[in-house]
Design a protein around this motif. Structure first.
Motif, short mmCIF file in Angstrom:
data_model
loop_
_atom_site.label_atom_id
_atom_site.label_comp_id
_atom_site.label_asym_id
_atom_site.label_seq_id
_atom_site.Cartn_x
_atom_site.Cartn_y
_atom_site.Cartn_z
N ASP A 453 0.74 -1.07 0.07
CA ASP A 453 0.03 0.04 0.09
C ASP A 453 0.82 1.17 0.08
O ASP A 453 1.63 1.61 0.98
CB ASP A 453 -0.96 -0.11 1.25
CG ASP A 453 -1.81 1.17 1.41
OD1 ASP A 453 -1.61 1.99 0.55
OD2 ASP A 453 -2.60 1.11 2.08
N PRO A 454 1.03 1.96 -1.16
CA PRO A 454 1.95 3.22 -1.11
C PRO A 454 1.52 4.15 -0.20
O PRO A 454 2.34 5.18 -0.22
CB PRO A 454 1.94 3.41 -2.93
CG PRO A 454 0.70 3.01 -3.22
CD PRO A 454 0.30 1.71 -2.46
N ALA A 455 0.46 4.25 0.18
CA ALA A 455 0.06 5.39 1.05
C ALA A 455 0.25 5.19 2.48
O ALA A 455 -0.47 5.99 3.04
CB ALA A 455 -1.72 5.70 0.74
N THR A 456 1.14 4.33 2.68
CA THR A 456 1.35 3.97 4.05
C THR A 456 2.91 4.43 4.55
O THR A 456 3.41 3.65 5.70
CB THR A 456 1.19 2.76 4.64
OG1 THR A 456 1.71 1.55 3.44
CG2 THR A 456 -0.56 2.36 4.31
N ARG A 470 13.95 16.83 3.84
CA ARG A 470 12.87 16.20 4.37
C ARG A 470 13.10 14.72 3.55
O ARG A 470 13.62 14.74 2.38
CB ARG A 470 11.62 16.62 3.87
CG ARG A 470 11.23 18.12 4.33
CD ARG A 470 9.89 18.38 4.06
NE ARG A 470 8.68 17.99 4.66
CZ ARG A 470 7.46 17.91 4.41
NH1 ARG A 470 7.11 18.00 3.27
NH2 ARG A 470 6.54 17.11 5.32
N ALA A 471 12.88 13.81 4.26
CA ALA A 471 13.14 12.34 3.78
C ALA A 471 11.93 11.48 3.78
O ALA A 471 11.19 11.67 4.38
CB ALA A 471 14.08 11.63 4.57
N LEU A 472 11.67 10.56 2.81
CA LEU A 472 10.49 9.77 2.65
C LEU A 472 10.95 8.51 2.87
O LEU A 472 11.93 7.78 2.28
CB LEU A 472 10.02 9.90 1.25
CG LEU A 472 8.70 9.41 0.77
CD1 LEU A 472 7.99 10.27 -0.03
CD2 LEU A 472 8.89 8.08 0.24
N GLU A 473 10.23 7.66 3.66
CA GLU A 473 10.23 6.24 3.92
C GLU A 473 9.35 5.67 3.40
O GLU A 473 8.24 5.97 3.67
CB GLU A 473 10.54 6.03 5.42
CG GLU A 473 11.79 6.78 6.06
CD GLU A 473 12.40 5.67 7.24
OE1 GLU A 473 11.94 4.50 7.43
OE2 GLU A 473 13.12 6.16 7.87
N LEU A 474 9.73 4.53 2.70
CA LEU A 474 8.61 3.67 1.98
C LEU A 474 7.85 2.86 3.14
O LEU A 474 8.24 2.78 4.29
CB LEU A 474 9.50 2.56 1.22
CG LEU A 474 10.34 3.18 0.17
CD1 LEU A 474 11.24 2.03 -0.69
CD2 LEU A 474 9.53 3.89 -0.93
N PRO A 475 6.71 2.29 2.89
CA PRO A 475 5.93 1.59 3.79
C PRO A 475 6.68 0.46 4.27
O PRO A 475 7.52 -0.18 3.48
CB PRO A 475 4.65 1.07 2.57
CG PRO A 475 4.60 2.01 1.65
CD PRO A 475 5.93 2.43 1.22
N GLY A 476 6.74 0.48 5.83
CA GLY A 476 7.51 -0.55 6.15
C GLY A 476 7.49 -1.93 5.80
O GLY A 476 6.31 -2.45 5.33
N LEU A 477 8.50 -2.77 5.98
CA LEU A 477 8.24 -4.10 5.70
C LEU A 477 7.25 -4.84 6.06
O LEU A 477 6.47 -5.68 5.42
CB LEU A 477 9.81 -5.01 5.88
CG LEU A 477 10.01 -6.18 5.33
CD1 LEU A 477 9.83 -6.27 3.94
CD2 LEU A 477 11.40 -6.78 5.74
N ASN A 479 4.67 -3.59 7.77
CA ASN A 479 3.64 -2.67 7.98
C ASN A 479 2.97 -2.63 6.73
O ASN A 479 2.32 -3.29 5.94
CB ASN A 479 4.12 -1.44 8.45
CG ASN A 479 4.86 -1.24 9.75
OD1 ASN A 479 6.20 -0.88 9.68
ND2 ASN A 479 4.27 -1.98 10.92
N GLY A 480 3.23 -1.35 6.02
CA GLY A 480 2.48 -1.09 4.66
C GLY A 480 2.83 -1.93 3.51
O GLY A 480 2.06 -2.05 2.66
N ALA A 481 4.02 -2.43 3.51
CA ALA A 481 4.42 -3.34 2.45
C ALA A 481 3.77 -4.54 2.32
O ALA A 481 3.95 -5.32 1.41
CB ALA A 481 6.35 -3.55 2.71
#
Length: 512
Positions: A453-456, A470-477, A479-481
């Motif tokens: 879910d890319p929105a997480t 500012r840094a962007l972290e991808l959906p957690g492994l 979690n959202g991944a």
């Protein structure tokens, strides 16, 4: 639209990142990530399963059957992080003005119990090398040379523990002067919990590029010894986080952040980037566990038992889910109701798509879509104050379904009093103790990237070269991944969760 120079485009090409990816990330910086809507914290009888004596017997038998039938098992261990945070208090002391640690402080405790650490023997040799033959940890403490003691542990001229990955730190000591690193304990645990029918133990570690050689050297030394000790054959592979999973950095005004040479700045996308590494595995059943959550072998019995239970529970769920999936190819009203009961009461998944009115065929197809997803079973321990995420019954980001999800605090709107109270009262904690099934009902491997879910993800404030970014972290492994997976939570005992977050955690009974 961002204005990319020819040099920018070449930089993106080298990393395997498309302009479209960067544009999507820039848009996310502008809009932010939405908080997730929570129905309730997961708990027994409300999203978390408990092991009854009957279920224990069933799961043990099913796991033994899976292995005996040649079932494939791989152990996946994220191990790329440096151990610097383990030694935060030690660095603060070395860089501070005080020469003597405050009573009761982490450094004082370390000095008082220095002989109880498994790396004590290595430390003594290092101290003699640095400060002269005859100098010991005890003599440094007696002379008030605490900074020299601490420096011998964390600094590059000493053991360099402040820069090494946790995997390569000496965690445990055994009779006969045997010591083991966290990496070696993961090999041992793998032999005891994830040995395939042919005697092979498959392990995969994610590593950083600057530590890869050290891993390879340690494995060349450790694997033959562990194979002899446990009578197994190891198949160990390593991978690094892909440059294509790095994310663009921006200024506080959400413009492209550039370094002093005018080049775009990228940052690692967090552990969620490892869904790519996980997806590359040719595997069926995969255990996932953090590198530091390993205990001394004398304390491992509950870990071994519950690894088998989680594996067996996974297989019983796979059996049922895929049997129902196949039956629904020729649906009847009775089969649809049976499937709905399984989806709602075992997978704890509720959706308007599967509850809506429609023909038997339409409802069956909606249920088959739910069942045709990767499956994971996640062990959960009682929350005893450990920091980190936890299990919640959560609305999807599109608000169309409610399902068990592992959430981090960054995904929850804690300014909402109701959610803050839910977080405070949440009774269970995510120890990262997962077992996953990667094959669909036709035994084809899922593309795990399609179930993220890319929105997480989330946005954090950092700095580089003295400038804010500012840094962007991808959906957690986990979690959202893994948002679009079928998820079952199961209670496991606290004895299976013994992380090493600070060096003094190695003094806990499970590590002695």
């Amino acid at each position: 639209m961002a204005n990319f120079t020819p040099a920018d485009l070449e930089q993106l090409k080298e990393r395997g990142i498309s302009v479209e990816q960067v544009e999507a990330q820039l848009e996310r910086f502008r809009t932010g990530f939405p908080y997730l809507k929570i129905e309730s914290p997961s708990a027994p009888q409300n999203g978390i399963l408990t092991f009854s004596p009957e279920l224990i017997d069933t799961c043990k038998a099913r796991w033994d059957e899976y292995l005996a039938d040649g079932g494939d098992v791989t152990k996946f261990v994220p191990a790329s992080g440096a151990a610097s945070r383990m030694f935060k208090a030690l660095f603060a002391f070395v860089n501070g003005t005080e020469e003597t640690p405050a009573p009761g402080s982490p450094v004082a405790e370390l000095a008082e119990k220095i002989a109880d650490f498994a790396f004590y023997g290595e430390l003594q040799q290092t101290i003699a090398r640095l400060y002269g033959e005859g100098t010991t940890a005890e003599s440094l403490i007696k002379d008030g040379r605490y900074k020299d003691l601490v420096g011998a542990i964390i600094l590059p001229e000493g053991l360099n523990y402040g820069q090494l990955p946790k995997a390569l730190l000496t965690f445990h000591r055994y009779d006969g002067n045997e010591v083991r690193t966290a990496l070696e304990e993961q090999l041992a645990e793998g032999a005891q919990t994830a040995t395939n029918a042919d005697g092979t133990v498959k392990l995969h570690f994610t590593v950083s590029s600057n530590h890869r050689k050290l891993f390879e050297e340690k494995l060349a030394e450790a694997v033959p010894a562990m194979e002899k000790k446990f009578g197994v054959k190891y198949d160990v592979t390593l991978s690094e986080q892909k440059p294509s999973t790095d994310t663009i950095a921006v200024t506080p005004d959400n413009e492209l952040f550039r370094d002093d040479n005018g080049k775009l700045v990228f940052r690692p996308g967090g552990h969620g980037a490892l869904i790519e590494n996980l997806n590359d595995l040719d595997a069926t059943v995969v255990f996932i566990k953090n590198i530091d959550n390993v205990v001394n072998e004398g304390h491992r019995s509950s870990t071994i038992e519950y690894k088998k239970l989680l594996g067996g529970l996974l297989m019983t769920i796979v059996d049922c889910a895929y049997s129902i999936y196949n039956d629904l190819a020729e649906p009847t009203e009775e089969l649809v109701e049976e499937a709905l009961d399984f989806v709602q009461n075992t997978l704890c998944y509720v959706s308007t798509d599967i509850l809506k009115e429609g023909t038997i065929e339409e409802r069956a197809e909606a249920l088959r879509k739910v069942l045709r997803r990767p499956i994971r079973v996640c062990g959960m321990v009682r929350n005893e104050g450990e920091p980190g995420g936890g299990p919640f019954n959560t609305f999807s980001s599109d608000q169309k379904s409610v399902a068990p999800q592992i959430l981090e605090s960054t995904q929850i709107d804690l300014s909402n009093p109701e959610y803050a109270e839910m977080m405070r009262k949440a009774g269970y904690f995510n120890p990262v103790d997962l077992v996953c099934y990667f094959r669909d009902p036709e035994e084809k491997k899922y593309d795990l990237r399609k179930h993220v879910d890319p929105a997480t993800g989330f946005i954090s404030e950092k700095s580089a070269g003295g400038r804010d970014l500012r840094a962007l972290e991808l959906p957690g492994l986990w979690n959202g991944a893994m948002s679009d997976w079928n998820t079952v939570f199961a209670v496991v005992p606290a004895s299976t969760f013994n992380p090493v977050k600070t060096v003094n955690d190695l003094l806990r009974p499970a590590h002695q």
